[in-house]
Design a protein around this motif. Structure first.
Motif, short mmCIF file in Angstrom:
data_model
loop_
_atom_site.label_atom_id
_atom_site.label_comp_id
_atom_site.label_asym_id
_atom_site.label_seq_id
_atom_site.Cartn_x
_atom_site.Cartn_y
_atom_site.Cartn_z
N MET A 79 0.74 -1.21 -0.04
CA MET A 79 -0.03 -0.02 0.06
C MET A 79 1.03 1.31 0.00
O MET A 79 1.72 1.35 0.79
N LYS A 80 0.72 2.19 -1.04
CA LYS A 80 1.18 3.45 -0.86
C LYS A 80 0.84 4.34 0.25
O LYS A 80 0.03 4.23 1.03
N ARG A 81 2.09 5.15 0.69
CA ARG A 81 1.77 5.89 1.67
C ARG A 81 0.40 7.01 1.80
O ARG A 81 -0.08 6.82 2.64
N SER A 82 0.29 7.60 0.50
CA SER A 82 -0.90 8.23 0.33
C SER A 82 -2.29 7.49 0.58
O SER A 82 -3.14 7.90 1.45
N GLU A 83 -2.24 6.09 0.24
CA GLU A 83 -3.21 5.38 0.49
C GLU A 83 -3.56 5.05 2.09
O GLU A 83 -4.66 4.75 2.50
N ARG A 84 -2.22 4.57 2.49
CA ARG A 84 -2.40 4.34 3.94
C ARG A 84 -2.91 5.50 4.92
O ARG A 84 -3.42 5.30 5.96
N LEU A 85 -2.41 6.77 4.49
CA LEU A 85 -2.75 7.92 5.39
C LEU A 85 -4.35 8.09 5.12
O LEU A 85 -4.94 8.48 6.23
N VAL A 86 -4.79 8.12 4.05
CA VAL A 86 -6.41 8.04 3.80
C VAL A 86 -7.21 7.16 4.75
O VAL A 86 -7.97 7.45 5.61
N ALA A 87 -6.58 5.86 4.76
CA ALA A 87 -7.16 4.67 5.30
C ALA A 87 -7.21 5.12 6.74
O ALA A 87 -8.13 4.73 7.58
N MET A 88 -5.82 5.26 7.36
CA MET A 88 -5.78 5.66 8.80
C MET A 88 -6.43 6.56 9.18
O MET A 88 -7.17 6.69 10.38
N THR A 89 -6.70 7.85 8.49
CA THR A 89 -7.26 8.89 8.98
C THR A 89 -8.87 8.49 8.95
O THR A 89 -9.60 8.92 9.85
N LYS A 122 6.73 -0.18 11.77
CA LYS A 122 6.35 0.61 13.05
C LYS A 122 6.60 2.11 12.58
O LYS A 122 5.92 2.96 13.20
N SER A 123 7.75 2.09 12.27
CA SER A 123 8.48 3.52 11.93
C SER A 123 7.55 4.04 10.90
O SER A 123 7.31 5.40 11.02
N SER A 124 7.17 3.50 9.89
CA SER A 124 6.39 4.21 8.95
C SER A 124 4.91 4.63 9.65
O SER A 124 4.73 5.79 8.81
N VAL A 125 4.41 3.54 10.19
CA VAL A 125 3.19 4.22 10.68
C VAL A 125 3.24 5.09 11.75
O VAL A 125 2.34 5.94 11.95
N SER A 126 4.36 5.27 12.50
CA SER A 126 4.56 6.29 13.58
C SER A 126 4.63 7.73 12.99
O SER A 126 3.99 8.73 13.14
N GLU A 127 5.33 7.63 11.51
CA GLU A 127 5.44 8.82 10.89
C GLU A 127 4.16 9.30 10.36
O GLU A 127 3.94 10.56 10.43
N ASP A 128 3.39 8.37 9.94
CA ASP A 128 2.07 8.70 9.38
C ASP A 128 1.24 9.20 10.67
O ASP A 128 0.31 10.34 10.17
N MET A 129 1.23 8.71 11.58
CA MET A 129 0.69 9.24 12.80
C MET A 129 1.05 10.79 13.07
O MET A 129 0.08 11.65 13.37
#
Length: 271
Positions: free
Chosen positions: A1-11, A35-42
């Motif tokens: 999953m791309k970061r942009s897609e993950r950001l939308v889904a998490m939001t 975990k580091s990627s998810v933490s940055e997304d947060m």
């Protein structure tokens, strides 16, 4: 999953689960990410939430920790919305006999009700609340709006018992405005003993109905954690029986003869 897609889904997930504690591993497993990627997304999401003035992410440390989205409304946005609401209600065409105002159209508008709910959820965000309670019928949409942002259930007090609700607890109370004896009931199964309750209502004059709900809640040994009303009426002739409450609007004067309404901000902005 791309970061942009993950950001939308998490939001989307966080917005749909306010005040819900979400562990970091939940997102790492759900989106198959480090975990580091998810933490940055947060961090990115939290910055945007705060910039938009709609809330923020709270971090809870420890083994059972994680993050939770706490909805809120910025002071600037809150004041703008309440002033707009006051302007709408100052329309003389809304005047009803007895000095009341027609508000059903606003209480039936999903966008308006949602914003009102967010304001009360902002005010009581740090208060421990187990349930939002209101009396049928006009306060129901407000109660559900507040509860959706606090992520707690809604309990509705009724004037008459319903056969589908089983055994009930009922009390008689004196209406603050009409001074009439009235009855309100609550099903025994609807509220746990010792629950922290937020009372929400659309309108308060002398406060007799809210005082009645407080008396009813005593039968369940429940604790009144707060009281929120959309509009309160200022009436020097009526002695207010409820003192500790939060209002968004204060109706200072309704002149049926002159067709004039004066509305100002409530005490919500005084704290």
């Amino acid at each position: 999953m791309k970061r942009s897609e993950r950001l939308v889904a998490m939001t989307h997930y966080l917005l749909e689960h306010p005040h819900g504690l979400v562990s970091l591993p939940f997102f790492t497993e759900k989106f198959d990410s480090a975990k580091s990627s998810v933490s940055e997304d947060m961090t990115i999401i939290n910055v945007m939430f705060q910039q938009l003035g709609i809330g923020e992410l709270h971090t809870v440390s420890g083994a059972a920790g994680g993050v939770k989205f706490v909805p809120s409304q910025s002071v600037e946005n809150s004041e703008r919305f309440v002033d707009q609401l006051a302007h709408q209600l100052e329309d003389p065409a809304r005047i009803l006999p007895g000095g009341y105002l027609f508000m059903s159209d606003l209480l039936g508008d999903p966008h308006t009700v949602k914003q009102i709910g967010q304001l009360f959820a902002t005010y009581f965000a740090e208060t421990e609340i187990d349930v939002v309670i209101t009396v049928a019928t006009k306060g129901i949409p407000l109660a559900y709006a507040v509860a959706s942002f606090l992520n707690v259930p809604v309990v509705i007090v009724r004037r008459d018992p319903k056969v589908t609700e089983g055994s009930t607890v009922s009390i008689n109370y004196v209406s603050g405005s009409s001074r009439k004896i009235q009855t309100m009931v609550l099903p025994k199964r609807s509220l746990s003993e010792g629950a922290n309750v937020l009372i929400v209502d659309d309108f308060m004059k002398a406060g007799g109905t809210i005082n009645g709900m407080k008396s009813l809640l005593k039968e369940f040994n429940a604790h009144v954690a707060g009281i929120g009303v959309l509009a309160e009426a200022e009436d020097e002739e009526e002695e207010r029986v409820v003192q500790d409450y939060v209002s968004l609007l204060q109706i200072q004067h309704v002149d049926e003869r002159e067709q004039r309404i004066d509305i100002v901000r409530g005490n919500y902005f005084q704290s």
